[in-house]
Design a protein around this motif. Structure first.
Motif, mmCIF file in Angstrom:
data_model
loop_
_atom_site.group_PDB
_atom_site.id
_atom_site.type_symbol
_atom_site.label_atom_id
_atom_site.label_comp_id
_atom_site.label_asym_id
_atom_site.label_seq_id
_atom_site.Cartn_x
_atom_site.Cartn_y
_atom_site.Cartn_z
ATOM 1 N N SER A 37 62.357 62.843 28.068
ATOM 2 C CA SER A 37 63.228 63.959 27.677
ATOM 3 C C SER A 37 64.639 63.405 27.600
ATOM 4 N N VAL A 38 65.252 63.559 26.430
ATOM 5 C CA VAL A 38 66.531 62.922 26.141
ATOM 6 C C VAL A 38 67.510 63.962 25.625
ATOM 7 N N ALA A 39 68.705 63.988 26.208
ATOM 8 C CA ALA A 39 69.782 64.839 25.716
ATOM 9 C C ALA A 39 70.756 63.994 24.911
ATOM 10 N N ILE A 40 71.028 64.416 23.685
ATOM 11 C CA ILE A 40 72.070 63.807 22.876
ATOM 12 C C ILE A 40 73.264 64.756 22.933
ATOM 13 N N VAL A 41 74.336 64.287 23.561
ATOM 14 C CA VAL A 41 75.455 65.153 23.920
ATOM 15 C C VAL A 41 76.707 64.735 23.153
ATOM 16 N N GLY A 42 77.484 65.706 22.733
ATOM 17 C CA GLY A 42 78.750 65.413 22.082
ATOM 18 C C GLY A 42 79.397 66.681 21.583
ATOM 19 N N LYS A 43 80.705 66.605 21.376
ATOM 20 C CA LYS A 43 81.436 67.749 20.843
ATOM 21 C C LYS A 43 81.128 67.941 19.366
ATOM 22 N N SER A 44 81.562 69.067 18.832
ATOM 23 C CA SER A 44 81.404 69.325 17.407
ATOM 24 C C SER A 44 82.088 68.221 16.615
ATOM 25 N N GLY A 45 81.370 67.656 15.626
ATOM 26 C CA GLY A 45 81.917 66.581 14.814
ATOM 27 C C GLY A 45 81.692 65.196 15.368
ATOM 28 N N SER A 46 80.994 65.102 16.505
ATOM 29 C CA SER A 46 80.778 63.795 17.136
ATOM 30 C C SER A 46 79.746 62.953 16.399
ATOM 31 N N GLY A 47 78.841 63.613 15.655
ATOM 32 C CA GLY A 47 77.765 62.922 14.958
ATOM 33 C C GLY A 47 76.399 63.211 15.523
ATOM 34 N N LYS A 48 76.327 64.033 16.570
ATOM 35 C CA LYS A 48 75.038 64.260 17.228
ATOM 36 C C LYS A 48 74.035 64.991 16.336
ATOM 37 N N SER A 49 74.500 65.984 15.563
ATOM 38 C CA SER A 49 73.575 66.703 14.679
ATOM 39 C C SER A 49 73.145 65.825 13.509
ATOM 40 N N THR A 50 74.067 65.012 12.994
ATOM 41 C CA THR A 50 73.703 64.052 11.948
ATOM 42 C C THR A 50 72.617 63.118 12.454
ATOM 43 N N LEU A 51 72.774 62.630 13.678
ATOM 44 C CA LEU A 51 71.783 61.727 14.261
ATOM 45 C C LEU A 51 70.428 62.417 14.384
ATOM 46 N N MET A 52 70.403 63.662 14.831
ATOM 47 C CA MET A 52 69.135 64.374 14.956
ATOM 48 C C MET A 52 68.452 64.508 13.600
ATOM 49 N N HIS A 53 69.216 64.821 12.562
ATOM 50 C CA HIS A 53 68.631 64.968 11.228
ATOM 51 C C HIS A 53 68.026 63.656 10.732
ATOM 52 N N LEU A 54 68.646 62.545 11.079
ATOM 53 C CA LEU A 54 68.101 61.246 10.678
ATOM 54 C C LEU A 54 66.846 60.911 11.475
ATOM 55 N N LEU A 55 66.886 61.139 12.776
ATOM 56 C CA LEU A 55 65.720 60.849 13.623
ATOM 57 C C LEU A 55 64.529 61.711 13.226
ATOM 58 N N ALA A 56 64.806 62.960 12.820
ATOM 59 C CA ALA A 56 63.738 63.896 12.451
ATOM 60 C C ALA A 56 63.310 63.738 10.998
ATOM 61 N N LEU A 57 63.880 62.745 10.306
ATOM 62 C CA LEU A 57 63.527 62.447 8.915
ATOM 63 C C LEU A 57 63.856 63.601 7.978
ATOM 64 N N LEU A 58 64.877 64.380 8.345
ATOM 65 C CA LEU A 58 65.363 65.449 7.491
ATOM 66 C C LEU A 58 66.443 64.948 6.541
#
Length: 233
Positions: A37-58
């Motif tokens: 179980s992994v938390a990817i943490v960061g403020k808005s604009g940090s890149g965390k949502s971009t990273l999730m979209h790449l990892l999820a192949l979206l």
């Protein structure tokens, strides 16, 4: 050595060009083992949502490599990519993304319909997922008529219906009150610890992140902290 379920190698992603270019990810590398179980943490604009979209192949990276169970995902295209996403990942988003005018059962069956599963089998598996989330009595209700907590449990049921190896949860309690959010968190961590489903949570909520085995902090497109590296040091 076990092959990680997900691995990022020097992953980079930018948007725009010239003076309008924004480097969302500037070279991200890490591994996630099955059952973590992994938390990817960061403020808005940090890149965390971009990273999730790449990892999820979206979305696709501009450069670098993302491996799924040791295989380079760059080779996945079209129907193969869709099938891999559908069969391997489950998604739990803050916004729910339910079709309010259709029933709870129809919402949960949707990934199975996309996968081409026959209707009888779709219904059986969807009902089993709803029962697991204590929602079987809501199967015929319209999704729009549910409370926020019930909607998020339907989203989790939909994420589970294809027996995913990995669940991505993007701010999964962001639209919920504290008590309801705690219930949803408990469900996600139970799935992780008792069923072995890998859980990746994208959040700015430090309390939620603290419940994960591992915490990766992103700032300005770079990893500035990884508790797994600190533990190994």
């Amino acid at each position: 050595m076990n092959i990680p379920i997900l691995e990022a190698r020097d992953v980079r992603k930018s948007y725009g060009r010239g003076s309008n270019r924004f480097d969302a990810l500037k070279g991200i590398s890490f591994r996630i083992n099955e059952g973590d179980s992994v938390a990817i943490v960061g403020k808005s604009g940090s890149g965390k949502s971009t990273l999730m979209h790449l990892l999820a192949l979206l979305d696709a990276a501009d450069s670098g490599t993302i491996l799924l169970a040791g295989d380079d995902t760059a080779h996945l295209r079209g129907s193969r990519l869709n099938k891999t996403r559908n069969q391997t990942f489950g998604f739990v988003f803050q916004q729910f993304f339910l079709t309010g005018t259709t029933t709870v059962l129809d919402n949960v069956m949707l990934p199975l319909k996309i996968a081409g599963v026959r209707r009888g089998e779709r219904r059986r598996r969807a009902m089993a997922a709803l029962e697991q989330l204590d929602l079987a009595d809501k199967a015929r209700n319209k999704a729009a008529n549910l409370s926020g907590g019930q909607k998020q449990r339907v989203v989790i049921a939909r994420a589970l219906v294809n027996d995913p190896r990995l669940i991505f949860a993007d701010e999964p309690t962001g639209n919920l009150d504290t008590q309801t959010g705690a219930v949803v968190e408990d469900i996600l961590f139970t799935l992780n610890r008792e069923h072995g489903i890998t859980l990746i949570v994208v959040t700015h909520d430090e309390d939620l992140a603290a419940r994960c085995d591992r915490r990766i902090v992103i700032r300005d497109g770079l990893i500035i902290e990884d508790s797994a590296e600190e533990a190994a040091a």
